[in-house]
Design an enzyme around this catalytic site. Structure first.
Site, PDB file in Angstrom:
ATOM      1  N   LYS A  23      66.102  30.732  -6.564  1.00  0.00           N
ATOM      2  CA  LYS A  23      64.721  30.473  -6.998  1.00  0.00           C
ATOM      3  C   LYS A  23      63.806  30.406  -5.776  1.00  0.00           C
ATOM      4  CE  LYS A  23      63.511  26.008  -7.738  1.00  0.00           C
ATOM      5  NZ  LYS A  23      62.384  25.677  -6.857  1.00  0.00           N
ATOM      6  N   ASN A  24      64.253  29.694  -4.753  1.00  0.00           N
ATOM      7  CA  ASN A  24      63.383  29.484  -3.597  1.00  0.00           C
ATOM      8  C   ASN A  24      63.214  30.736  -2.738  1.00  0.00           C
ATOM      9  OD1 ASN A  24      63.013  26.918  -4.455  1.00  0.00           O
ATOM     10  ND2 ASN A  24      64.106  25.906  -2.779  1.00  0.00           N
ATOM     11  N   CYS A  45      53.292  15.359  -6.148  1.00  0.00           N
ATOM     12  CA  CYS A  45      54.686  15.671  -6.376  1.00  0.00           C
ATOM     13  C   CYS A  45      55.481  14.382  -6.281  1.00  0.00           C
ATOM     14  CB  CYS A  45      55.117  16.661  -5.313  1.00  0.00           C
ATOM     15  SG  CYS A  45      56.849  17.016  -5.356  1.00  0.00           S
ATOM     16  N   ARG A  55      53.606  15.827   0.158  1.00  0.00           N
ATOM     17  CA  ARG A  55      53.679  17.285   0.296  1.00  0.00           C
ATOM     18  C   ARG A  55      52.311  17.951   0.504  1.00  0.00           C
ATOM     19  NH1 ARG A  55      58.276  19.542  -3.725  1.00  0.00           N
ATOM     20  NH2 ARG A  55      58.556  21.099  -2.131  1.00  0.00           N
ATOM     21  N   ILE A  83      63.420  14.602   5.351  1.00  0.00           N
ATOM     22  CA  ILE A  83      62.413  15.621   5.009  1.00  0.00           C
ATOM     23  C   ILE A  83      61.313  15.064   4.103  1.00  0.00           C
ATOM     24  CG2 ILE A  83      62.060  17.966   4.085  1.00  0.00           C
ATOM     25  CD1 ILE A  83      63.973  17.996   6.469  1.00  0.00           C
ATOM     26  N   ARG A 125      63.577  23.940 -14.561  1.00  0.00           N
ATOM     27  CA  ARG A 125      62.734  24.571 -13.537  1.00  0.00           C
ATOM     28  C   ARG A 125      63.574  25.374 -12.551  1.00  0.00           C
ATOM     29  NH1 ARG A 125      58.859  20.842 -10.334  1.00  0.00           N
ATOM     30  NH2 ARG A 125      58.692  22.844  -9.323  1.00  0.00           N
ATOM     31  N   ARG A 138      54.255  23.857  -6.788  1.00  0.00           N
ATOM     32  CA  ARG A 138      53.619  23.970  -5.478  1.00  0.00           C
ATOM     33  C   ARG A 138      53.692  25.361  -4.864  1.00  0.00           C
ATOM     34  NH1 ARG A 138      52.450  20.372  -1.932  1.00  0.00           N
ATOM     35  NH2 ARG A 138      53.400  21.702  -0.380  1.00  0.00           N
ATOM     36  N   ASP A 162      67.684  19.319  -0.519  1.00  0.00           N
ATOM     37  CA  ASP A 162      67.866  19.689  -1.929  1.00  0.00           C
ATOM     38  C   ASP A 162      69.283  19.426  -2.438  1.00  0.00           C
ATOM     39  OD1 ASP A 162      65.260  20.427  -2.091  1.00  0.00           O
ATOM     40  OD2 ASP A 162      65.594  22.576  -2.199  1.00  0.00           O
ATOM     41  N   SER A 165      58.245  23.686   8.580  1.00  0.00           N
ATOM     42  CA  SER A 165      57.960  23.690   7.137  1.00  0.00           C
ATOM     43  C   SER A 165      58.356  25.048   6.552  1.00  0.00           C
ATOM     44  CB  SER A 165      56.467  23.436   6.900  1.00  0.00           C
ATOM     45  OG  SER A 165      56.059  23.975   5.655  1.00  0.00           O
ATOM     46  N   VAL A 166      59.106  24.995   5.460  1.00  0.00           N
ATOM     47  CA  VAL A 166      59.535  26.222   4.781  1.00  0.00           C
ATOM     48  C   VAL A 166      58.308  26.958   4.235  1.00  0.00           C
ATOM     49  CG1 VAL A 166      60.821  27.082   2.759  1.00  0.00           C
ATOM     50  CG2 VAL A 166      61.810  25.290   4.211  1.00  0.00           C
TER      51      VAL A 166
HETATM   52  C1  UD1 Z   1      60.723  24.015   0.239  1.00  0.00           C
HETATM   53  C2  UD1 Z   1      61.600  24.163  -0.984  1.00  0.00           C
HETATM   54  C3  UD1 Z   1      62.126  22.795  -1.417  1.00  0.00           C
HETATM   55  C4  UD1 Z   1      62.829  22.118  -0.251  1.00  0.00           C
HETATM   56  C5  UD1 Z   1      61.939  22.077   0.983  1.00  0.00           C
HETATM   57  C6  UD1 Z   1      62.646  21.550   2.216  1.00  0.00           C
HETATM   58  C7  UD1 Z   1      60.681  26.068  -2.144  1.00  0.00           C
HETATM   59  C8  UD1 Z   1      59.926  26.583  -3.304  1.00  0.00           C
HETATM   60  N1  UD1 Z   1      60.808  24.746  -2.045  1.00  0.00           N
HETATM   61  O1  UD1 Z   1      59.606  23.196  -0.132  1.00  0.00           O
HETATM   62  O2  UD1 Z   1      63.050  23.002  -2.488  1.00  0.00           O
HETATM   63  O3  UD1 Z   1      63.150  20.793  -0.614  1.00  0.00           O
HETATM   64  O4  UD1 Z   1      61.473  23.403   1.289  1.00  0.00           O
HETATM   65  O5  UD1 Z   1      63.766  22.309   2.486  1.00  0.00           O
HETATM   66  O6  UD1 Z   1      61.193  26.824  -1.337  1.00  0.00           O
HETATM   67  N2  UD1 Z   1      54.704  19.338   5.160  1.00  0.00           N
HETATM   68  C9  UD1 Z   1      53.508  18.925   5.733  1.00  0.00           C
HETATM   69  N3  UD1 Z   1      52.470  19.812   5.699  1.00  0.00           N
HETATM   70  C10 UD1 Z   1      52.562  21.055   5.152  1.00  0.00           C
HETATM   71  C11 UD1 Z   1      53.784  21.443   4.581  1.00  0.00           C
HETATM   72  C12 UD1 Z   1      54.847  20.571   4.603  1.00  0.00           C
HETATM   73  O7  UD1 Z   1      53.395  17.828   6.237  1.00  0.00           O
HETATM   74  O8  UD1 Z   1      51.576  21.798   5.165  1.00  0.00           O
HETATM   75  C13 UD1 Z   1      55.835  18.390   5.163  1.00  0.00           C
HETATM   76  C14 UD1 Z   1      56.327  18.049   3.752  1.00  0.00           C
HETATM   77  O9  UD1 Z   1      55.587  17.006   3.194  1.00  0.00           O
HETATM   78  C15 UD1 Z   1      57.765  17.693   4.005  1.00  0.00           C
HETATM   79  C16 UD1 Z   1      58.168  18.619   5.148  1.00  0.00           C
HETATM   80  O10 UD1 Z   1      56.948  19.053   5.761  1.00  0.00           O
HETATM   81  O11 UD1 Z   1      57.857  16.362   4.435  1.00  0.00           O
HETATM   82  C17 UD1 Z   1      58.967  19.839   4.739  1.00  0.00           C
HETATM   83  O12 UD1 Z   1      58.320  20.490   3.678  1.00  0.00           O
HETATM   84  P1  UD1 Z   1      58.434  22.053   3.469  1.00  0.00           P
HETATM   85  O13 UD1 Z   1      59.551  22.573   4.308  1.00  0.00           O
HETATM   86  O14 UD1 Z   1      57.101  22.660   3.632  1.00  0.00           O
HETATM   87  O15 UD1 Z   1      58.871  22.137   1.941  1.00  0.00           O
HETATM   88  P2  UD1 Z   1      58.330  23.122   0.833  1.00  0.00           P
HETATM   89  O16 UD1 Z   1      58.067  24.461   1.399  1.00  0.00           O
HETATM   90  O17 UD1 Z   1      57.257  22.452   0.053  1.00  0.00           O
END
Ligand code: UD1
Length: 418
Positions: free
Chosen positions: A22-23, A117, A122, A329, A399, A93, A307, A164-165
């Site tokens: 999915k991701n 969330c 996030r 995380i 989901r 998101r 996850d 950040s992913v």
């Molecule tokens: C993605 C995955 C989710 C997984 C997460 C971490 C998808 C659709 N979702 O979520 O399943 O749990 O990676 O492996 O692929 N952050 C900030 N600012 C930002 C973006 C992120 O502070 O602009 C913080 C977040 O709050 C969190 C951390 O960075 O604490 C990591 O988040 P991120 O890697 O961005 O996760 P997602 O991409 O939302």
């Protein structure tokens, strides 16, 4: 509202074919905005994917789903809408990932800020940080991100302050159309991101990866050709069933995977005592009579994924002694703990660390799913609990887990949806 009923203590045996990720599918669907004609194979047909498809349809992409084959065809229509409205972004998101491709291709985009969330705040500041570095003018108004790059985005060097992913994905999608060369540093390098990169390369972009550094050079072709892409397997789904096998597997074979991608998970399960046998594209797992404790911290890939934290915690409830998991995380990702405690687990949270004492005898209870991964941890707990477990609010599971009850039923679990 649908519920899952599980009668626990039934040993699992059989095989489970893992679905597409999915991701990985979500950012690749956003990348379809950059293409004309795409055929995606091995797509998991779960709720989040349909939410993203609704958003793409709104934007102006023709979508055809071949349900039985897990194939999606995407074709760009003549008229494109650069708006992603609140109603389509609030529930998921990943909708914010259309920002990068719309902006780079159409020089403007208006995308709703994603909603809150349950697992943490996030924010999307890192996404916007990268887009601004590429030259976008961005303002936030009435709950929307309004972005513009009248003369187009321009390649540059960007170093993310934290990994950040989503921000790495949005930056890659935006840099795809930026003039010249872009270098992204301190990137997330999850296998799903590497799958997105394979897709972007098929669209003609030159991309190199060294460690956490990714360099892109813009594609000047018009992307006329049709792109075929098979989505990578879902390593989180695979990890979830591996935990099921370690908990109560007479023998489960997890198929259609690449064990190399699951190295961290396999090492942890082996250290805890699970019996694991690998082939090139499958893993067999059997439970052990005595599980050992372990200390784990969640980290960006190749570390242990957040996850899978909730699922591993269920296994820890069966290990002899005190195991620890530190969640690095997300700040609020222990919501499964009160529910697991109601089933008899002994877990204490201190700051970001959970201390799990075991082995605990779990007993069935009526529990409530709170987010995707928390929900599946309750399923795992139900599989080893005495009596019947009832899981409410299972729309969270839908989901992200394709055919969960059927896959478990095929391994002789007593599980049904009512
Ligand atoms: C993605 C995955 C989710 C997984 C997460 C971490 C998808 C659709 N979702 O979520 O399943 O749990 O990676 O492996 O692929 N952050 C900030 N600012 C930002 C973006 C992120 O502070 O602009 C913080 C977040 O709050 C969190 C951390 O960075 O604490 C990591 O988040 P991120 O890697 O961005 O996760 P997602 O991409 O939302």
């Amino acid at each position: 509202m649908q519920k899952l009923l599980i009668k626990g203590k039934k040993e699992l045996s059989g095989s489970i074919s893992i679905s597409g990720s999915k991701n990985a599918t979500l950012p690749i669907l956003a990348a379809a905005i950059l293409a004309n004609d795409v055929k995606l194979l091995n797509v998991p047909l779960v709720k989040d994917i349909f939410t993203m498809l609704d958003l793409l349809k709104f934007i102006g992409i023709k979508v055809k789903v071949e349900n039985n084959k897990r194939i999606i065809h995407l074709q760009k229509e003549k008229q494109i809408n650069t708006l992603a409205p609140y109603k389509l972004v609030k529930t998921m998101r990943a909708g914010v990932l259309v920002l990068g491709p719309l902006l780079t291709k159409y020089k403007k985009a208006k995308v709703s800020l994603p909603g809150g969330c349950s697992i943490g705040t996030r924010p999307v500041d890192l996404h916007l940080f990268a887009l601004k570095k590429l030259g976008a003018k961005i303002k936030i108004k009435d709950g929307y991100i309004i972005a513009e790059a009248k003369k187009g985005l321009i390649g540059t060097k960007i170093k993310f302050p934290t990994i950040s992913v989503g921000a790495t994905e949005n930056a890659l999608l935006a840099a795809f159309g930026a003039k010249g060369k872009t270098t992204l540093n301190n990137c997330a390098i999850e296998p799903e991101i590497l799958d997105l990169i394979i897709f972007l390369k098929k669209l003609g972009c030159k991309i190199e990866i060294t460690g956490r550094k990714i360099t892109l050079i813009r594609n000047n072709n018009k992307n006329k050709k049709k792109i075929n892409h098979k989505v990578i397997f879902d390593r989180i789904e695979a990890g979830t069933y591996l935990v099921a096998g370690a908990l109560i597997g007479k023998k489960i074979v997890i198929k259609q995977i690449n064990p190399k991608i699951l190295k961290c998970e396999i090492d942890i399960l082996k250290k805890m005592g699970a019996k694991i046998f690998k082939t090139k594209n499958s893993i067999s797992i059997l439970k052990t009579s005595r599980l050992k404790t372990i200390k784990v911290s969640t980290k960006a890939y190749p570390g242990f994924p957040t996850d899978l934290q909730a699922q591993l915690m269920v296994l820890m409830t069966q290990a002899e002694g005190i195991s620890k998991i530190k969640e690095n995380i997300f700040e609020n990702r222990f919501m499964h703990v009160p529910e697991l405690k109601r089933m008899g687990a002994k877990i204490e949270i201190r700051k970001q660390t959970a201390f799990i004492s075991g082995p605990s005898k779990l007993t069935g209870a009526e529990v409530m799913a709170t987010d995707l991964r928390a929900s599946v941890s309750l399923v795992l707990a139900g599989l080893i609990a005495d009596n019947r477990t009832v899981i409410n609010r299972i729309y969270h599971l839908d989901r992200g887990y394709e055919q969960l009850e059927n896959k478990l039923k095929n391994c002789k679990a007593q599980i049904k949806r009512v």
